[in-house]
Design a protein around this motif. Sequence first.
Motif, PDB file in Angstrom:
ATOM      1  N   LEU A 168      -1.463  -1.146  25.605  1.00 46.31           N
ATOM      2  CA  LEU A 168      -0.499  -0.966  26.685  1.00 46.31           C
ATOM      3  C   LEU A 168      -0.796  -1.885  27.857  1.00 46.31           C
ATOM      4  N   ASP A 169      -2.075  -2.173  28.060  1.00 48.27           N
ATOM      5  CA  ASP A 169      -2.474  -3.013  29.189  1.00 48.27           C
ATOM      6  C   ASP A 169      -2.226  -4.497  28.945  1.00 48.27           C
ATOM      7  N   ARG A 170      -1.947  -4.884  27.706  1.00 48.09           N
ATOM      8  CA  ARG A 170      -1.756  -6.308  27.411  1.00 48.09           C
ATOM      9  C   ARG A 170      -0.454  -6.797  28.033  1.00 48.09           C
ATOM     10  N   ALA A 171      -0.538  -7.906  28.729  1.00 49.94           N
ATOM     11  CA  ALA A 171       0.671  -8.486  29.304  1.00 49.94           C
ATOM     12  C   ALA A 171       1.450  -9.181  28.205  1.00 49.94           C
ATOM     13  N   GLY A 172       2.761  -9.247  28.371  1.00 45.87           N
ATOM     14  CA  GLY A 172       3.582  -9.979  27.420  1.00 45.87           C
ATOM     15  C   GLY A 172       4.842  -9.230  27.084  1.00 45.87           C
ATOM     16  N   THR A 173       5.932  -9.965  26.940  1.00 43.92           N
ATOM     17  CA  THR A 173       7.196  -9.309  26.663  1.00 43.92           C
ATOM     18  C   THR A 173       7.378  -8.985  25.199  1.00 43.92           C
ATOM     19  N   ALA A 174       6.604  -9.602  24.310  1.00 48.13           N
ATOM     20  CA  ALA A 174       6.744  -9.292  22.894  1.00 48.13           C
ATOM     21  C   ALA A 174       6.050  -7.991  22.536  1.00 48.13           C
ATOM     22  N   LEU A 175       5.097  -7.570  23.361  1.00 44.46           N
ATOM     23  CA  LEU A 175       4.467  -6.264  23.188  1.00 44.46           C
ATOM     24  C   LEU A 175       5.024  -5.365  24.278  1.00 44.46           C
ATOM     25  N   ASP A 176       5.917  -4.485  23.876  1.00 47.67           N
ATOM     26  CA  ASP A 176       6.747  -3.760  24.821  1.00 47.67           C
ATOM     27  C   ASP A 176       6.152  -2.425  25.240  1.00 47.67           C
ATOM     28  N   GLY A 177       5.076  -2.001  24.603  1.00 47.17           N
ATOM     29  CA  GLY A 177       4.480  -0.711  24.910  1.00 47.17           C
ATOM     30  C   GLY A 177       3.772  -0.176  23.678  1.00 47.17           C
ATOM     31  N   VAL A 178       3.677   1.150  23.595  1.00 46.96           N
ATOM     32  CA  VAL A 178       2.982   1.817  22.493  1.00 46.96           C
ATOM     33  C   VAL A 178       3.838   2.964  21.987  1.00 46.96           C
ATOM     34  N   VAL A 179       3.872   3.138  20.662  1.00 46.26           N
ATOM     35  CA  VAL A 179       4.562   4.251  20.020  1.00 46.26           C
ATOM     36  C   VAL A 179       3.523   5.210  19.452  1.00 46.26           C
ATOM     37  N   ALA A 180       3.737   6.501  19.639  1.00 45.98           N
ATOM     38  CA  ALA A 180       2.858   7.532  19.086  1.00 45.98           C
ATOM     39  C   ALA A 180       3.631   8.336  18.047  1.00 45.98           C
ATOM     40  N   LYS A 181       3.004   8.533  16.873  1.00 42.50           N
ATOM     41  CA  LYS A 181       3.618   9.293  15.788  1.00 42.50           C
ATOM     42  C   LYS A 181       2.640  10.359  15.320  1.00 42.50           C
ATOM     43  N   ARG A 182       3.172  11.514  14.973  1.00 39.64           N
ATOM     44  CA  ARG A 182       2.331  12.537  14.356  1.00 39.64           C
ATOM     45  C   ARG A 182       2.023  12.118  12.923  1.00 39.64           C
ATOM     46  N   LEU A 183       0.797  12.375  12.505  1.00 38.78           N
ATOM     47  CA  LEU A 183       0.399  12.003  11.149  1.00 38.78           C
ATOM     48  C   LEU A 183       1.206  12.730  10.086  1.00 38.78           C
ATOM     49  N   ASP A 184       1.708  13.918  10.421  1.00 37.21           N
ATOM     50  CA  ASP A 184       2.463  14.708   9.441  1.00 37.21           C
ATOM     51  C   ASP A 184       3.974  14.503   9.566  1.00 37.21           C
ATOM     52  N   LEU A 185       4.401  13.477  10.307  1.00 33.96           N
ATOM     53  CA  LEU A 185       5.822  13.299  10.618  1.00 33.96           C
ATOM     54  C   LEU A 185       6.589  12.727   9.432  1.00 33.96           C
ATOM     55  N   PRO A 186       7.616  13.429   8.918  1.00 35.59           N
ATOM     56  CA  PRO A 186       8.515  12.814   7.937  1.00 35.59           C
ATOM     57  C   PRO A 186       9.453  11.851   8.651  1.00 35.59           C
ATOM     58  N   TYR A 187      10.091  10.968   7.891  1.00 30.80           N
ATOM     59  CA  TYR A 187      11.032  10.036   8.494  1.00 30.80           C
ATOM     60  C   TYR A 187      12.342  10.764   8.762  1.00 30.80           C
ATOM     61  N   GLN A 188      12.778  10.747  10.026  1.00 31.37           N
ATOM     62  CA  GLN A 188      13.980  11.471  10.440  1.00 31.37           C
ATOM     63  C   GLN A 188      15.000  10.474  11.007  1.00 31.37           C
TER      64      GLN A 188
END
Length: 342
Positions: A168-188
Amino acid sequence: MTKPPPPIAPMEARLVDALPRGPEWIYEPKWDGFRCIAYRDGDAVTLISKSGKPLGRYFPEMVAMLESLPERQFVLDGELTIATGDTLSFAALQARLHPAESRIRKLAAETPAQLILFDLLALGGRDLAELPFAERRERLAAFFQDVQPDRLLLSPITTDAAQADQWLDRAGTALDGVVAKRLDLPYQPGVRAMAKLKQHRTADCVVGGFRYGGNATTAVGSLLLGLFDDAGLLNHVGYTSSFDAAEKKRLLTQLEPLIGPPGFTGDAPGGPSRWSTDRSVEWQSLRHELVVEVRYDQVTGCRFRHGTTFLRWRPDKAPGQCGMDQLARELKPAELEELIGA
């Protein structure tokens, strides 16, 4: 295989103020490209955008690459990006959306796209969407290891929240942030089932002009923002309109006495388009006296891609101190390689 009929709505993420923590979460970079779901069923390859529109026409080199893979049935979820020179360029992606096939073919040869993978929805005749993300990711990694194609990259993941914070701290427009997913998450499909924390940065900008609101001259519609380049020219970089109705009326008393040269001495606000009205393209030039601090998320070229959020006036800062060097630099391919390698 039982392939979801295109277009399938990509699973999305809700915006959060802080990343969720705990052993049930896994993190990955949020890339700034074109979201793409890629289908292959035998000889047929289809690329679908986040909005449900076909992308294959604009990225023929990606279609050809997917057609060359030994696996003949799959559904992949990922992000299209393009490296130009020594940076990843969103503008290069936008340039692909061109009506002339000859132009697209030329760009595809000169600046081929790459697909950064982060999910696998089906493989070899089996629908994987109901599996937990942890298992889908293992299968995606195995798929990637088997094919090892050019211009296909595997997005890094981590269960270490500290590593996510570093991304998240990395500068740059190609890295827009961070996504968090639950390990047990099905694709919805179409559901905001993930969490995302985006990069938000600030810049001090000169108010080089303004537009009136709508067809009225009793309120301000937006402030036009500028930054000075190395040649000392003020270039238009975007706008802010995040004021309530009362404040937009009050702003007129502050701005109208400043109407006049010099305005934007470099790149100026755009002219008319087929969607513009006479009033919407008019703007008033202001003397270089006002500085505002705004929050922005993404930069394309040397401009804010979206409208910015007004934070405060900066009477303590001289207009000449507002330079282009404040803008987040674009991610370099070497840094992408470092991230992917991690």
